[in-house]
Motif scaffolding. Sequence first.
Motif, mmCIF file in Angstrom:
data_model
loop_
_atom_site.group_PDB
_atom_site.id
_atom_site.type_symbol
_atom_site.label_atom_id
_atom_site.label_comp_id
_atom_site.label_asym_id
_atom_site.label_seq_id
_atom_site.Cartn_x
_atom_site.Cartn_y
_atom_site.Cartn_z
ATOM 1 N N PRO A 1 9.565 5.485 -6.445
ATOM 2 C CA PRO A 1 9.479 4.259 -5.633
ATOM 3 C C PRO A 1 10.817 3.755 -5.100
ATOM 4 N N SER A 2 11.884 3.921 -5.850
ATOM 5 C CA SER A 2 13.181 3.412 -5.400
ATOM 6 C C SER A 2 13.692 4.118 -4.150
ATOM 7 N N ASP A 3 13.049 5.227 -3.743
ATOM 8 C CA ASP A 3 13.418 5.861 -2.476
ATOM 9 C C ASP A 3 13.210 4.915 -1.307
ATOM 10 N N LEU A 4 12.346 3.916 -1.492
ATOM 11 C CA LEU A 4 12.078 2.961 -0.417
ATOM 12 C C LEU A 4 13.198 1.937 -0.257
ATOM 13 N N ALA A 5 14.184 1.968 -1.149
ATOM 14 C CA ALA A 5 15.290 1.008 -1.078
ATOM 15 C C ALA A 5 16.028 1.075 0.243
ATOM 16 N N GLU A 6 16.065 2.249 0.844
ATOM 17 C CA GLU A 6 16.771 2.402 2.115
ATOM 18 C C GLU A 6 16.103 1.638 3.249
ATOM 19 N N ARG A 7 14.874 1.155 3.026
ATOM 20 C CA ARG A 7 14.141 0.412 4.050
ATOM 21 C C ARG A 7 14.016 -1.075 3.727
ATOM 22 N N LEU A 8 14.708 -1.537 2.715
ATOM 23 C CA LEU A 8 14.665 -2.960 2.385
ATOM 24 C C LEU A 8 15.143 -3.810 3.557
ATOM 25 N N PRO A 9 14.625 -5.032 3.706
ATOM 26 C CA PRO A 9 15.130 -5.928 4.747
ATOM 27 C C PRO A 9 16.632 -6.132 4.611
ATOM 28 N N LYS A 10 17.258 -6.468 5.715
ATOM 29 C CA LYS A 10 18.716 -6.607 5.732
ATOM 30 C C LYS A 10 19.207 -7.629 4.708
ATOM 31 N N THR A 11 18.414 -8.637 4.431
ATOM 32 C CA THR A 11 18.817 -9.663 3.471
ATOM 33 C C THR A 11 18.824 -9.148 2.034
ATOM 34 N N VAL B 1 12.761 -11.333 -6.487
ATOM 35 C CA VAL B 1 13.720 -10.310 -6.039
ATOM 36 C C VAL B 1 14.810 -10.882 -5.148
ATOM 37 N N ALA B 2 14.818 -12.190 -4.950
ATOM 38 C CA ALA B 2 15.801 -12.830 -4.079
ATOM 39 C C ALA B 2 17.219 -12.593 -4.586
ATOM 40 N N PRO B 3 18.192 -12.585 -3.676
ATOM 41 C CA PRO B 3 19.581 -12.381 -4.090
ATOM 42 C C PRO B 3 20.011 -13.324 -5.195
ATOM 43 N N ALA B 4 20.709 -12.770 -6.185
ATOM 44 C CA ALA B 4 21.127 -13.562 -7.345
ATOM 45 C C ALA B 4 22.263 -14.518 -7.023
#
Length: 268
Positions: free
Chosen positions: A178-188, A262-265
Motif C-alpha cells: 500500500p505505501s507504493d501509493l505515497a508517491e500520489r499523496l496530495p501536495k499538502t 493523517v494531517a501534518p504534525a
Amino acid sequence: MRSRRPVGEITRGTTGHNRLRRSDRWITAVHGPLLRSAGRPLVVDLGYGASHTTTLELFLRLRRVCPGAEVVGIEIDPARVAAAKPYETEGLTFRLGGFELPVDRPPLLVRAFNVLRQYGEAQAWDYWDLLRSRLAPGGVVVEGTCSEVGHRAAWAGLDASGPRTLTLSARFGAFERPSDLAERLPKTLIHRNVPGEPVHAFLRDFDRAWAVSAPLAPHGARQRWIAAVEALAAAWPVHRRPPLGGRGRWRLGEVTVAWDAVAPARGE
C-alpha cells in the motif's frame, strides 16, 4: 471582483481516457446525493489538461446519477480551452481561468486533479483555501493526483471547514504494498511521508496489515486488501460504512481515512 488574469500556472496537461475513472466513481457514489439535492448543481473540473476527455467523462458519469448536473471545465491555457470548445454540449462548457474559478455561480463540487503537484506545500494550502472560499453552501472540493494511466491515485475531500478525508485508491496488481501509493499523496502531504509524521505512520501500519494478510493472497488481491483494511481500521479512523467505507468500497481498491488522523504534525 474577478481577477483579470487567471490565478495559477500552466501545467504539463497530461491526460487520457479513463485516467480519472477511480475518482469519478468515488465522486458519484459519495457525492451523488449532494448533487441531487440541488436544482442545478454546478460542478467545476479545474485544470483538465491538454484534452477535454476527462471533463467529458466526468460529465457523462455525473449525468447518470444526477441528470441536472452542469459541468464547467476550466483551463489556464487558452489553446486548451479553444481545443475543447467544439465538444461543448448542453450542460457542459469550457472556459479560461484558474483557481479563482470564473463561473457564474458558486459550484457545489470542484474536482482538481494533477494540478497542484508543481506548487510548493504552502501554496497548495493557500489554493485549497481559495477553492473552499468559492464553494456553494454545503459544497466540496476533491483534490488529488494519480499515475499516468490512473491505476494509483490519492485525493483529499474538503468542505468549507477544511480537509475532511484522505482516500487511497489503486488497481489490484498496480502495487506491491500500500505505501507504493505515497508517491500520489496530495501536495499538502507528500513531503510529510517521513518518520514522525502521521501519514507516514498510517502507511507503515497499512503495509504491516497488508503483510499480515498475506495468507489470503491465494484468494486474490481483493480479498487480501479487504482483510488489510479491516485490520487497519482497528487502529485508525478508517471509514467503515457507506458511502465512504465498507466492503463495497474496499473491494474496489479504496480506503478512506479521517483527515485529522493523517494531517501534518507540524501544522501547515
